[in-house]
Design a protein around this motif. Sequence first.
Motif, PDB file in Angstrom:
ATOM      1  N   GLU A  12       0.827  -1.205   0.000  1.00 33.59           N
ATOM      2  CA  GLU A  12       0.000   0.000   0.000  1.00 33.59           C
ATOM      3  C   GLU A  12       0.866   1.263   0.000  1.00 33.59           C
ATOM      4  O   GLU A  12       0.607   2.195  -0.770  1.00 33.59           O
ATOM      5  CB  GLU A  12      -0.925   0.000   1.210  1.00 33.59           C
ATOM      6  N   LEU A  13       1.903   1.283   0.818  1.00 34.70           N
ATOM      7  CA  LEU A  13       2.802   2.437   0.858  1.00 34.70           C
ATOM      8  C   LEU A  13       3.499   2.608  -0.489  1.00 34.70           C
ATOM      9  O   LEU A  13       3.597   3.721  -1.008  1.00 34.70           O
ATOM     10  CB  LEU A  13       3.839   2.286   1.968  1.00 34.70           C
ATOM     11  N   LYS A  14       3.952   1.503  -1.069  1.00 30.49           N
ATOM     12  CA  LYS A  14       4.626   1.568  -2.364  1.00 30.49           C
ATOM     13  C   LYS A  14       3.690   2.130  -3.428  1.00 30.49           C
ATOM     14  O   LYS A  14       4.076   3.008  -4.206  1.00 30.49           O
ATOM     15  CB  LYS A  14       5.119   0.184  -2.788  1.00 30.49           C
ATOM     16  N   VAL A  21       4.487  10.156  -7.061  1.00 31.26           N
ATOM     17  CA  VAL A  21       5.537  10.509  -8.027  1.00 31.26           C
ATOM     18  C   VAL A  21       4.884  10.842  -9.364  1.00 31.26           C
ATOM     19  O   VAL A  21       5.228  11.835 -10.013  1.00 31.26           O
ATOM     20  CB  VAL A  21       6.574   9.371  -8.186  1.00 31.26           C
ATOM     21  N   ASP A  22       3.927  10.009  -9.781  1.00 29.73           N
ATOM     22  CA  ASP A  22       3.240  10.223 -11.060  1.00 29.73           C
ATOM     23  C   ASP A  22       2.436  11.520 -11.083  1.00 29.73           C
ATOM     24  O   ASP A  22       2.416  12.223 -12.081  1.00 29.73           O
ATOM     25  CB  ASP A  22       2.294   9.057 -11.373  1.00 29.73           C
ATOM     26  N   SER A  23       1.778  11.849  -9.982  1.00 28.20           N
ATOM     27  CA  SER A  23       0.823  12.966  -9.996  1.00 28.20           C
ATOM     28  C   SER A  23       1.355  14.292  -9.474  1.00 28.20           C
ATOM     29  O   SER A  23       0.806  15.343  -9.796  1.00 28.20           O
ATOM     30  CB  SER A  23      -0.420  12.586  -9.184  1.00 28.20           C
ATOM     31  N   THR A  27      10.227  15.346  -7.541  1.00 30.72           N
ATOM     32  CA  THR A  27      11.180  14.268  -7.761  1.00 30.72           C
ATOM     33  C   THR A  27      10.946  13.148  -6.761  1.00 30.72           C
ATOM     34  O   THR A  27      10.411  13.364  -5.660  1.00 30.72           O
ATOM     35  CB  THR A  27      12.633  14.756  -7.616  1.00 30.72           C
ATOM     36  N   SER A  28      11.375  11.947  -7.142  1.00 32.56           N
ATOM     37  CA  SER A  28      11.238  10.807  -6.240  1.00 32.56           C
ATOM     38  C   SER A  28      12.082  11.019  -4.982  1.00 32.56           C
ATOM     39  O   SER A  28      11.687  10.608  -3.898  1.00 32.56           O
ATOM     40  CB  SER A  28      11.618   9.506  -6.945  1.00 32.56           C
ATOM     41  N   THR A  29      13.211  11.694  -5.116  1.00 35.21           N
ATOM     42  CA  THR A  29      14.068  11.960  -3.960  1.00 35.21           C
ATOM     43  C   THR A  29      13.365  12.871  -2.959  1.00 35.21           C
ATOM     44  O   THR A  29      13.386  12.612  -1.753  1.00 35.21           O
ATOM     45  CB  THR A  29      15.397  12.596  -4.411  1.00 35.21           C
ATOM     46  N   CYS A  45      11.132   0.944  -6.710  1.00 33.02           N
ATOM     47  CA  CYS A  45       9.708   0.596  -6.815  1.00 33.02           C
ATOM     48  C   CYS A  45       9.086   1.287  -8.018  1.00 33.02           C
ATOM     49  O   CYS A  45       8.292   0.683  -8.752  1.00 33.02           O
ATOM     50  CB  CYS A  45       8.960   1.014  -5.553  1.00 33.02           C
ATOM     51  N   TYR A  46       9.459   2.535  -8.225  1.00 27.51           N
ATOM     52  CA  TYR A  46       8.902   3.299  -9.336  1.00 27.51           C
ATOM     53  C   TYR A  46       9.350   2.705 -10.676  1.00 27.51           C
ATOM     54  O   TYR A  46       8.548   2.560 -11.599  1.00 27.51           O
ATOM     55  CB  TYR A  46       9.317   4.764  -9.220  1.00 27.51           C
ATOM     56  N   ARG A  47      10.613   2.340 -10.762  1.00 32.15           N
ATOM     57  CA  ARG A  47      11.121   1.720 -11.997  1.00 32.15           C
ATOM     58  C   ARG A  47      10.407   0.406 -12.287  1.00 32.15           C
ATOM     59  O   ARG A  47      10.047   0.125 -13.424  1.00 32.15           O
ATOM     60  CB  ARG A  47      12.622   1.477 -11.894  1.00 32.15           C
TER      61      ARG A  47
END
Length: 60
Positions: A12-14, A21-23, A27-29, A45-47
Amino acid sequence: MRSKYTKRYTEELKQDAIALVDSSGRTSTALARELGVSSESLRGCYRRARADRGESESVS
Protein backbone atom coordinates in the motif's frame (compact mmCIF):
# COMPACT_ATOMS: atom_id res chain seq x y z
CA MET A 1 29.39 -0.56 6.12
CA ARG A 2 26.06 -1.85 4.88
CA SER A 3 23.41 -2.85 7.40
CA LYS A 4 22.22 -6.46 7.54
CA TYR A 5 18.67 -5.22 8.12
CA THR A 6 16.60 -4.35 5.06
CA LYS A 7 13.55 -2.23 5.71
CA ARG A 8 10.41 -3.60 4.05
CA TYR A 9 7.60 -1.35 2.93
CA THR A 10 3.98 -2.41 2.56
CA GLU A 11 2.48 -2.74 -0.91
CA GLU A 12 0.00 0.00 0.00
CA LEU A 13 2.80 2.44 0.86
CA LYS A 14 4.63 1.57 -2.36
CA GLN A 15 1.51 2.07 -4.49
CA ASP A 16 0.67 5.37 -2.78
CA ALA A 17 4.25 6.63 -3.19
CA ILE A 18 4.32 5.65 -6.88
CA ALA A 19 1.01 7.46 -7.43
CA LEU A 20 2.48 10.57 -5.76
CA VAL A 21 5.54 10.51 -8.03
CA ASP A 22 3.24 10.22 -11.06
CA SER A 23 0.82 12.97 -10.00
CA SER A 24 2.83 15.48 -7.99
CA GLY A 25 5.50 16.63 -10.43
CA ARG A 26 8.07 16.39 -7.62
CA THR A 27 11.18 14.27 -7.76
CA SER A 28 11.24 10.81 -6.24
CA THR A 29 14.07 11.96 -3.96
CA ALA A 30 12.01 14.85 -2.56
CA LEU A 31 8.98 12.62 -2.05
CA ALA A 32 11.06 9.92 -0.37
CA ARG A 33 12.40 12.51 2.05
CA GLU A 34 8.86 13.72 2.84
CA LEU A 35 7.56 10.17 3.30
CA GLY A 36 10.53 9.07 5.40
CA VAL A 37 11.53 6.26 3.05
CA SER A 38 14.75 5.46 1.27
CA SER A 39 15.09 7.34 -2.01
CA GLU A 40 16.79 4.29 -3.54
CA SER A 41 13.86 2.09 -2.53
CA LEU A 42 11.30 4.51 -3.93
CA ARG A 43 13.18 4.83 -7.22
CA GLY A 44 13.43 1.05 -7.47
CA CYS A 45 9.71 0.60 -6.82
CA TYR A 46 8.90 3.30 -9.34
CA ARG A 47 11.12 1.72 -12.00
CA ARG A 48 9.53 -1.69 -11.45
CA ALA A 49 6.03 -0.21 -11.64
CA ARG A 50 6.84 1.59 -14.90
CA ALA A 51 8.39 -1.55 -16.35
CA ASP A 52 5.29 -3.53 -15.36
CA ARG A 53 3.20 -0.95 -17.24
CA GLY A 54 5.54 -1.18 -20.24
CA GLU A 55 6.79 2.41 -19.91
CA SER A 56 10.29 3.81 -20.32
CA GLU A 57 12.80 3.58 -17.52
CA SER A 58 13.68 7.24 -16.90
CA VAL A 59 12.95 8.48 -13.39
CA SER A 60 13.50 11.83 -11.71
